[in-house]
Structures are given as structure tokens and as C-alpha cells.
Design an enzyme around this catalytic site. Structure first.
Site, PDB file in Angstrom:
ATOM      1  N   ASN A 401      -7.535   7.394  -0.827  1.00 12.22           N
ATOM      2  CA  ASN A 401      -5.832   7.241  -0.929  1.00 12.22           C
ATOM      3  C   ASN A 401      -4.786   8.392  -0.825  1.00 12.22           C
ATOM      4  O   ASN A 401      -5.153   9.413  -1.716  1.00 12.22           O
ATOM      5  CB  ASN A 401      -6.196   7.000  -1.457  1.00 12.22           C
ATOM      6  CG  ASN A 401      -4.531   5.971  -2.697  1.00 12.22           C
ATOM      7  OD1 ASN A 401      -3.633   5.717  -2.321  1.00 12.22           O
ATOM      8  ND2 ASN A 401      -4.276   7.304  -4.025  1.00 12.22           N
ATOM      9  N   GLU A 402      -4.233   8.741  -0.343  1.00  7.22           N
ATOM     10  CA  GLU A 402      -3.068   9.676  -0.298  1.00  7.22           C
ATOM     11  C   GLU A 402      -4.028  11.301  -0.346  1.00  7.22           C
ATOM     12  O   GLU A 402      -3.637  11.891  -1.219  1.00  7.22           O
ATOM     13  CB  GLU A 402      -2.427   9.876  -1.969  1.00  7.22           C
ATOM     14  CG  GLU A 402      -1.484   8.392  -2.125  1.00  7.22           C
ATOM     15  CD  GLU A 402      -0.477   8.382  -3.058  1.00  7.22           C
ATOM     16  OE1 GLU A 402      -0.585   8.813  -3.949  1.00  7.22           O
ATOM     17  OE2 GLU A 402       0.668   7.428  -2.987  1.00  7.22           O
ATOM     18  N   ASN A 470       1.514   3.916   1.331  1.00  8.92           N
ATOM     19  CA  ASN A 470       1.922   3.859   0.202  1.00  8.92           C
ATOM     20  C   ASN A 470       3.676   4.461   0.043  1.00  8.92           C
ATOM     21  O   ASN A 470       3.780   5.624   0.293  1.00  8.92           O
ATOM     22  CB  ASN A 470       1.334   4.542  -1.047  1.00  8.92           C
ATOM     23  CG  ASN A 470       0.454   4.540  -0.698  1.00  8.92           C
ATOM     24  OD1 ASN A 470      -1.018   3.179  -0.615  1.00  8.92           O
ATOM     25  ND2 ASN A 470      -0.765   5.508  -1.973  1.00  8.92           N
ATOM     26  N   TYR A 476      10.997   7.127  -6.304  1.00  9.49           N
ATOM     27  CA  TYR A 476      10.978   8.177  -6.116  1.00  9.49           C
ATOM     28  C   TYR A 476      11.812   8.924  -4.965  1.00  9.49           C
ATOM     29  O   TYR A 476      12.059  10.056  -5.194  1.00  9.49           O
ATOM     30  CB  TYR A 476       9.417   8.704  -5.778  1.00  9.49           C
ATOM     31  CG  TYR A 476       8.461   8.872  -6.428  1.00  9.49           C
ATOM     32  CD1 TYR A 476       8.495   8.653  -8.180  1.00  9.49           C
ATOM     33  CD2 TYR A 476       7.502   7.521  -6.588  1.00  9.49           C
ATOM     34  CE1 TYR A 476       7.613   8.773  -8.867  1.00  9.49           C
ATOM     35  CE2 TYR A 476       6.176   7.070  -7.179  1.00  9.49           C
ATOM     36  CZ  TYR A 476       6.489   7.181  -8.877  1.00  9.49           C
ATOM     37  OH  TYR A 476       5.226   7.371  -9.358  1.00  9.49           O
ATOM     38  N   TRP A 557       2.129  -2.256  -6.299  1.00 12.28           N
ATOM     39  CA  TRP A 557       2.012  -1.365  -7.163  1.00 12.28           C
ATOM     40  C   TRP A 557       2.750  -1.461  -8.348  1.00 12.28           C
ATOM     41  O   TRP A 557       3.638  -0.694  -9.048  1.00 12.28           O
ATOM     42  CB  TRP A 557       1.471  -0.423  -7.263  1.00 12.28           C
ATOM     43  CG  TRP A 557       1.055   1.066  -7.874  1.00 12.28           C
ATOM     44  CD1 TRP A 557       1.449   1.780  -8.740  1.00 12.28           C
ATOM     45  CD2 TRP A 557      -0.422   1.298  -8.002  1.00 12.28           C
ATOM     46  NE1 TRP A 557       0.363   2.670  -9.281  1.00 12.28           N
ATOM     47  CE2 TRP A 557      -0.763   2.397  -8.562  1.00 12.28           C
ATOM     48  CE3 TRP A 557      -1.515   0.066  -7.255  1.00 12.28           C
ATOM     49  CZ2 TRP A 557      -1.815   2.728  -9.291  1.00 12.28           C
ATOM     50  CZ3 TRP A 557      -2.450   0.803  -6.992  1.00 12.28           C
ATOM     51  CH2 TRP A 557      -3.056   1.398  -8.658  1.00 12.28           C
ATOM     52  N   LYS A 578       4.845   0.480 -14.414  1.00 14.09           N
ATOM     53  CA  LYS A 578       5.121  -0.057 -12.733  1.00 14.09           C
ATOM     54  C   LYS A 578       4.301  -1.468 -12.435  1.00 14.09           C
ATOM     55  O   LYS A 578       4.385  -2.073 -11.905  1.00 14.09           O
ATOM     56  CB  LYS A 578       4.340   1.710 -11.396  1.00 14.09           C
ATOM     57  CG  LYS A 578       4.928   2.062 -11.575  1.00 14.09           C
ATOM     58  CD  LYS A 578       4.769   2.380  -9.889  1.00 14.09           C
ATOM     59  CE  LYS A 578       5.335   4.049  -9.579  1.00 14.09           C
ATOM     60  NZ  LYS A 578       4.203   5.148 -10.461  1.00 14.09           N
TER      61      LYS A 578
END
Length: 849
Positions: A401-402, A470, A476, A557, A578
């Protein structure tokens, strides 16, 4: 607790606890938040060494029986001793592991078990490098899942197979109702002599009828391992069809000797199904397209941290399922057996993943994952696959992930490195390992940063079977309406790779309320995160996501607020807000109800903004989430009207006038089987009922010492801004030094451009008070007219010239008369942009009804 490397002294005072247990409790809501009322427990953020001690019950092993200790999880590393004999260690806080305790066990006597766990950060000196190395979540410490004693015969299914059951079944194909299933069994003979026997596998339907049976001979030398492979078919198989029909058989595997005596058995639910990802059609279950829409889930709660009981997990899953979700992304690590069993039973589709999050190196000079980190990633991947292999709910294996931030990693989720290592070698290796372990399920990963305008981002697409992205447009970066074009662009770029949206969302503080969620900028890394903005963003995003049939899944999320040691946002400390439900599980935010009426066919109605009780304006839009054929709004017993066929089950009555004092708001949703209602009492103060006081450019109104202001509302055009500055989007704002006002915060925000305010004032005479601050322009660089009801009332206004410079607050008062349609105040620029920091519309006589 402590950092000792040796067991505590014999005279140490031990604190009695019950396992599952974690010493950590982290995260709190600020006083005044509705969520703070139910989240009351001491905070403990300690990351260190903890010891557990237990005297095992006295028992005797019969003959050559073996004793095993099973730990469902220990965070993040564990060492185990029995009667002073070290049984072994385990690195990884999310998977099950076992030790053979036979030789250390004193039959019939006292047996002292000692377990050392350590949840210190991996970069700590002397700590084993165990994933995750970074991440926006808190790694709790402790034995937070159950611990068991297990007794087997000398011959048994493999107990040391990476925490797996030793029996692994796959549905190879389904043809004309006949299901072909392959089963691999791993067995062990710990006896001192050879063994001849057989493995028998049978499937039993829900009524207890045996529908298939097959056996395979096994011959094992002393103290050796072996395998048995069985292929069988089930005629007229009833398929596991997700939430539509999550039918489960029972798979029973039996290990028997050559005389037929039972040596060991494994019994597990098993669902017959096939799953596929298609780059254009999306997710296919048993050959049919199923639109997957769901949530991400962390395994903690505000009250118990990671030490969740079975009932805690059941409540969390029930909340998710009630919302109408049909899939869960189990983030960002392996979750326990309870949630998997619930998903099997309820038909929820699962994305499982290992904790390879953000970082995979330990020092700035490493160009690739060091061997210890890579080995740990491989270990945790194998454990996750083998422990969850037989769950029909598991669709994909997530390997990362990321990990594609490149040089753009935010400091708050781990130290940024000057020269970014390339993750692709590690990812390629993990992908191959997952395919070797399970050739049928698809592999996936989630990226963050491709096509996001960030420099130096490694391209991690194309490595796994499916790609998850994502994306946080409208939070953001970017705008909420960008989702459609962004997703289309990625789909076109990766035309042959199935695409999913793995994260999207916004923070939502249940104690913060906005009169118009578009009235000002949110602060994604700060305090301004009203509940209404979160709901608004999801209302904008979901229609775009739903319209993309090529997406094989979408996960918002997040399902619940969760603990993280790096945030002070919204109305919380050390909580990621969130979630659609608060950290304690007690409050379902407006966004939860939005999905409830869109995802679930079960009747529901909910008035939005119920927690915004003390209203700033006497006129407001009223929004009701309702999946009824028709929904009626009543205010103080009077019908405002009935709506039918509201888009995305969201009905809005604009410009509803409230009265001074308490107002009863009621929704009546008429369904085929009856009427459901929802109600709330909103209060309007005397001043708010007559006047309109607007904090321009603010999504949350600044507190005023003299009057109640609302956030920016009733505007058309322009853009919000602030005189305050910050270095980047994660840094705190630096307050501008504004003089000439008692309310600096109110003066700092503004609306600028070419814009109009439509004030729904009752007919009558008013004073319009305009508040101005010039944030940066020199004299002559910003000149504009202010017109009221089409007539210029303030011509050629230059704030810097009138105030004598920048950051100096001034006001202008103008007379105005409201007509039937209220007041229209237009800000028309001639040079640069028009600007206003706040405005007040105050009656100077009693408005006519």
C-alpha cells in the site's frame, strides 16, 4: 511493561489481565465533541516491551501426544518460554503462529508460560525490522488475540505450516453445476516409527448430508512431513454467491491410520465459487458481474484498542453490512479469523493485504529493501495466504500500500529519505511468491501517487494482476468533481489491468458544522473538518464512482475513525477522522447515512445535520437522506412539501425559514410497507432569526465576542481565501498579524473574485455592514464596486487605500431595503478581484412578514 531484555524478577508485581489484551489506548476527542462522551479511558501510548505470565492448567499427555501453543497474534514481535525453555520467536504482529511445547511441558505439574512482546518502532536500536516500517496508524502492543493450548496425536495435520490449518482447498472449475475441487493436505509424523495411513476429505451440506468423499494414501517415515493431494467433484453444487446467497458447505479432512483409527481432523466452512477481475467489466463472481462497493477497515476501537472481543468485531461488521457494503478492504495488515468467518457467512468480499506500507528500507543509504525486511515481508505474505486460504470471501491478496510516494512522502507518516529506493524489485518478488502460494486468486496493490503531479514517483502498476488507486481529490488535492476524469485517465493508461478505487474520502468532525460546505477551504491536516463537508464530498464522489463499470471495486476510507499517533485534526487528537462512524462506534456520521440509503435496499430515512442544533441562520437548506418512493418535510408541524425520485436518495428543500426558538424538523418517508419518520429539534437565537452575519471565506465561522456569525453562505461565485500562510499543506497555518479588529480569525478569511450574496432577508430596512482586510495587494491593485439590489452603493473601493495598507481591518456600513426576494449584494471588480472578509445584514426596524 518495560524495555528489559530479561524476564522480570520473581518478586515483580504482576497486573492481572485477560487475553485478548493490549496495554495501549490511544486517541481522544476534544471536550464538546459528541464522541467524547462515550470515549472515556486512560491514554497509554507506550511502545516497548511487555511481559505476560501464565501458569498453565495441569494435565497429562497420553502416550505420544503432542502439546502446542497457538497465538492468534502478538504485536509486534514475540518470544515464548515454557518452564524456562525458549520455544521460539515470531516477528509480525498480525498473523497466527504456533510452537511445539511438548518437551518443555511438565505433565501433571506446574507449568509457567512467559511471553515477551515488543511493539517498539522498527528503527529503534536493537529492534528486529518487522513490517510495517511506517504508516498512518498506531501499532498496538500485546497479546491482542486469543492464545490456545492444542493437543494432537503424534501423527497430525501440519501444525507448523506458517500458522495454517494444514489443509488447503481450491475450486478449480464449475461446469454445468459440477464443481471440481482440489485439496492439498500437509501432514506430520512425530512418532519414532513409520506410519501408513490415509487422508480422507469429505464435504457436508447445510443439512448434514455428505455430498462428496475422497481419500489419498499417506506413508510417512518417523519424524517426517508429507503431503496428500485429493481431487473430487460435487454434483449439483450450490454456489457461494456473495451477499445474495453465501452458501457454505463444511469441509472435513481426517487423518487416519491403516486400521481406520482417527489421528487428527480439520473441519472448516467452505464456499464453492470462482472469482475474476476484468479490465472492462469489473469483478466477476461465478461468471457474473457484481458491483463491489465497500469500506476500508482497521482493527481497533476507541475503548479496547486492538484487543477486540468477538462481539466487538461482530458489531463492527454489522455496522458495515447494515450500511449496504458488500466488500471490505482489510487494511493495512492481516486481520484475524473472526472477521474472515463473518465475511464467509455474510457473503462479503475481502481484500487481504500485508503491512508493506509506505516504507521498506531502514536507512537513507539503502537503495532496496534489506534482506531482513524482504524476508519479513515474504514471511507475512505466506502466513496471510495459508491462514486464510480456505475462506471463500477472500478475493485478492494485497502485497503493498502506497509504496510509490517517491520523494514526496509526508513527514508525519515516516521519515522522508533523500534518495528514494525503488520498490519494484521487492514487489515483483512478492507477487511471484503470492502466485506460487495461490495460483487462482489475483494479486493486487494500492498506489497513491501516479499521475498526481508529484516528481520522482516510481511506477508500480503492471506488477500485480489488479491495480488499486488511493485518491483524495477534494481533500488533500484537486476537486471532488475530478474523480471521473482521473479514473478514466488511469483506466485508459492501464487498459489491460483491472482497476479499483481503494481509498477516497474526507475527515468529519461531529462537533463541527458548516452552513455551506463549499463556503471555505477545509484543512485536511488541521482543525477545520466539519461533518457537512465529509458528507458533501461523498455525495459528489459516489455518483462518479458508480458510473464506472470498469472499476472492479471501490472502497471508501474509512468505515470507522481509528488511532494514529501523527494527527491532531478535526475535533480529535491522535485519531484519523475519515471514518463514517466515530472511533467508539457510537455515532454514525451523515456520510454513513448517505451510503445507507444508496447501498442498501432496506428502508431508511435520516435528516442530515442533526448535530448542528444551534443554528446560525434563520434560513437554511434541509437535506434528508431517504430511499423511500416519496419523502415529506415538516417544520413545526407544517408540510414544506413532498419530494419523489430524489437523485441518489438525497432530497434537499432549499431556503427553509425557521422561527426564533425551537424548531421541530420531521421527515416522513413513505414506503410500500408503511411510513418511517425521523426528527430533530433545531434552535435559532433571537439575533440569528432576524439578522444575517456571515464570516466570508470560512467553512467554520470564527467565534465572535459580540454576535453569532455563521460560516460563509448565500454566495454565488468567487473563491474562499485566507490571509494566513503555511509552508505546505501539512504544515500549521501561521496567523497573519491583522490590526484594527477584535476578531482576527474572522477578519483573516475572505471571499474574492466576482461574486454575489443573495440574502433571504424578510422585506424591511437593514444596515449592511461590510468588513474588509487587504491581505497583500498594494494600492490600486484591487478596485471594485459594491452594489445592493442592482444599485452601486460603494463605488471604486480600494481596501488598501482606505485602510492605509495591508492587514488592517476596516468596515463600511450601507443602508439597504429588502424586497420580496431579499437582498442582493454584488461585488464587481474593475481592477483585480473584489474581496470581503465578513458581512452583516442587520434590521433597523421590524421586518414585515
Amino acid at each position: 511493561m518495560g524495555d528489559a531484555a530479561e524476564p522480570p524478577a520473581s518478586d515483580t508485581t504482576w497486573q492481572p489481565v485477560e487475553v485478548p489484551h493490549s496495554w495501549n489506548r490511544i486517541g481522544s476527542y476534544l471536550p464538546g465533541s459528541p464522541a467524547a462522551a462515550t470515549l472515556k479511558r486512560p491514554i497509554d501510548q507506550t511502545q516497548g516491551v511487555g511481559w505476560y505470565k501464565l501458569t498453565l492448567p495441569a494435565a497429562r499427555l497420553s502416550g505420544a501426544q503432542r502439546l502446542w501453543l497457538e497465538f492468534e497474534a502478538a504485536s509486534r514481535t514475540a518470544e515464548v518460554w515454557l518452564n524456562g525453555q525458549r520455544l521460539g520467536s515470531h516477528a509480525g504482529g498480525f498473523s497466527a503462529f504456533r510452537f511445539d511445547a511438548t518437551s518443555a511441558y511438565r505433565q501433571g505439574g506446574s507449568n509457567v508460560l512467559l511471553v515477551k512482546v515488543d511493539n517498539r518502532a522498527p528503527e529503534t536500536l536493537g529492534v528486529q525490522p518487522t513490517l510495517p516500517l511506517a504508516g498512518d496508524f498506531f501499532v498496538h502492543g500485546g497479546l491482542y488475540r486469543p492464545v490456545k493450548m492444542i493437543v494432537t496425536q503424534a501423527a497430525h495435520f501440519a501444525m507448523l505450516d506458517h500458522g495454517g490449518s494444514g489443509v488447503y482447498a481450491q475450486t478449480r472449475s464449475i461446469d454445468n453445476g459440477k464443481a471440481a475441487i482440489s485439496i492439498l493436505s500437509r501432514v506430520r509424523n512425530d512418532a519414532g516409527r513409520a506410519l501408513r495411513g490415509q487422508v480422507v476429505v469429505r464435504f457436508v451440506d447445510r443439512d448434514g448430508k455428505e455430498v462428496a468423499r475422497q481419500a489419498s494414501p499417506v506413508q510417512l517415515s518417523a519424524r517426517t512431513d508429507g503431503e496428500a493431494r485429493i481431487d473430487l467433484t460435487i454434483d449439483q453444487a450450490r454456489l457461494w454467491q456473495g451477499t445474495a446467497d453465501p452458501y457454505l458447505y463444511t469441509m472435513v479432512a481426517e487423518f487416519r491410520d491403516n486400521k481406520g483409527a482417527l489421528l487428527d481432523s480439520v473441519s472448516q466452512p467452505f464456499g464453492i465459487r470462482t472469482m475474476a477481475l476484468d479490465p472492462d467489466r469489473g469483478f466477476l463472481l461465478n461468471g457474473k458481474v457484481v458491483a463491489l462497493h465497500g469500506v476500508g477497515l482497521h482493527q481497533d476501537s476507541g475503548q479496547d484498542g486492538w484487543a477486540l472481543s468477538d462481539s466487538d468485531i461482530e458489531k463492527m461488521v454489522s455496522t458495515i453490512r447494515e450500511m449496504g457494503a458488500n466488500t471490505i478492504r482489510l487494511t493495512h495488515y492481516q486481520h484475524g479469523p473472526v472477521v474472515h468467518a463473518l465475511a464467509d457467512k455474510l457473503g462479503l468480499i475481502l481484500w487481504d493485504e500485508i503491512p508493506l506500507v509506505t516504507a521498506w528500507t531502514l536507512s537513507p543509504d539503502e537503495k532496496e529493501a534489506p534482506k531482513a525486511v524482504a524476508d519479513n515481508a515474504r514471511q507475512q505474505l505466506v502466513e496471510m495466504i495459508r491462514q486464510n486460504y480456505n475462506h471463500p470471501s477472500v478475493a485478492v491478496w494485497g502485497i503493498a500500500n502506497e509504496v510509490d510516494f517517491g520523494p514526496n512522502r509526508p513527514d508525519f507518516i515516516g521519515k522522508a529519505v533523500s534518495e528514494v529506493p525503488d520498490p519494484r524489485g521487492l514487489l515483483t518478488d512478492l507477487n511471484a511468491l503470492a502466485k506460487a502460494e495461490d495460483p487462482i486468486r489475483r494479486t493486487v496493490l494500492a498506489n497513491c501517487c501516479e499521475n498526481n503531479g508529484m516528481p520522482g514517483v516510481p511506477d508500480v502498476s503492471g506488477i500485480t494482476d489488479g491495480l488499486g488507486v488511493n485518491r483524495y481529490m477534494g481533500w488533500y488535492y484537486g476537486k471532488a468533481d475530478d474523480f471521473s476524469s482521473v479514473l478514466d485517465g488511469l483506466h485508459q493508461k492501464h487498459a489491460g489491468q483491472p482497476l479499483a478505487l481503494t481509498e477516497y474520502g474526507a475527515g468529519g468532525a461531529t462537533s463541527q458544522h458548516s452552513d455551506d460546505p463549499q463556503g471555505g477551504p477545509i484543512n485536511a491536516s488541521g482543525r477545520d473538518q466539519p461533518e457537512e463537508y465529509q458528507a458533501w464530498l461523498h455525495e459528489r464522489v459516489w455518483p462518479q464512482v458508480k458510473a464506472k463499470p470498469y472499476l472492479w471495486g471501490s472502497w471508501l476510507w474509512n468505515s470507522f475513525d481509528f488511532a494514529t499517533k501523527v494527527r491532531k485534526e478535526g475535533d480529535s487528537i491522535d485519531i484519523n477522522t475519515k471514518g463514517l462512524v466515530t472511533y467508539d462506534g457510537a455515532i454514525r456520521k451523515d456520510a454513513w447515512w448517505y451510503y445507507r440509503v444508496n447501498w442498501s435496499a432496506q428502508p431508511a430515512v435520516q435528516i442530515a445535520g442533526k448535530r448542528y442544533v444551534d443554528r446560525a441562520y434563520g434560513v437554511t437548506d434541509v437535506k434528508i437522506y431517504s430511499n423511500a418512493p416519496e419523502t415529506e418535510l415538516l417544520v413545526n408541524g407544517t408540510s414544506i412539501g413532498t419530494m419523489r425520485g430524489c437523485a441518489f436518495a438525497t432530497c434537499v428543500w432549499p431556503g427553509v425559514r425557521l422561527t426564533e426558538g425551537q424548531n421541530r424538523i420531521e421527515a416522513r418517508a413513505r414506503f410500500a410497507n408503511g411510513v418511517q419518520t425521523d426528527g430533530v429539534d433545531w434552535t435559532v437565537g433571537r439575533d440569528a432569526a432576524a439578522a444575517f452575519r456571515i464570516d466570508s471565506g470560512a467553512i467554520l465561522a470564527a467565534a465572535d465576542p459580540a454576535h453569532r456569525f455563521g460560516s460563509d453562505a448565500f454566495f454565488d461565485g468567487g473563491a474562499p481565501g485566507t490571509a494566513d500562510t503555511r509552508k505546505n499543506r501539512y504544515a500549521p497555518f501561521q496567523a497573519a498579524a491583522i490590526t484594527g479588529t477584535a476578531n482576527r480569525d474572522q477578519a483573516a478569511t475572505y471571499r474574492s473574485g466576482d461574486f454575489t450574496y443573495h440574502i433571504p432577508a424578510k422585506p424591511g430596512r437593514y444596515t449592511v455592514i461590510l468588513h474588509f482586510v487587504e491581505p497583500s495587494a498594494e494600492r490600486g491593485k484591487r478596485v471594485f464596486d459594491v452594489a445592493i439590489n442592482g444599485k452601486v452603493a460603494l463605488p471604486g473601493f480600494d481596501v488598501a487605500a482606505a485602510a492605509g495598507g495591508t492587514l488592517k481591518a476596516i468596515t463600511r456600513s450601507l443602508p439597504a431595503t429588502a424586497v420580496k426576494d431579499g437582498l442582493t449584494i454584488n461585488f464587481k471588480p474593475t481592477v483585480g478581484d473584489a474581496i470581503v472578509s465578513a458581512l452583516e445584514v442587520v434590521p433597523i426596524d421590524t421586518p414585515r412578514p
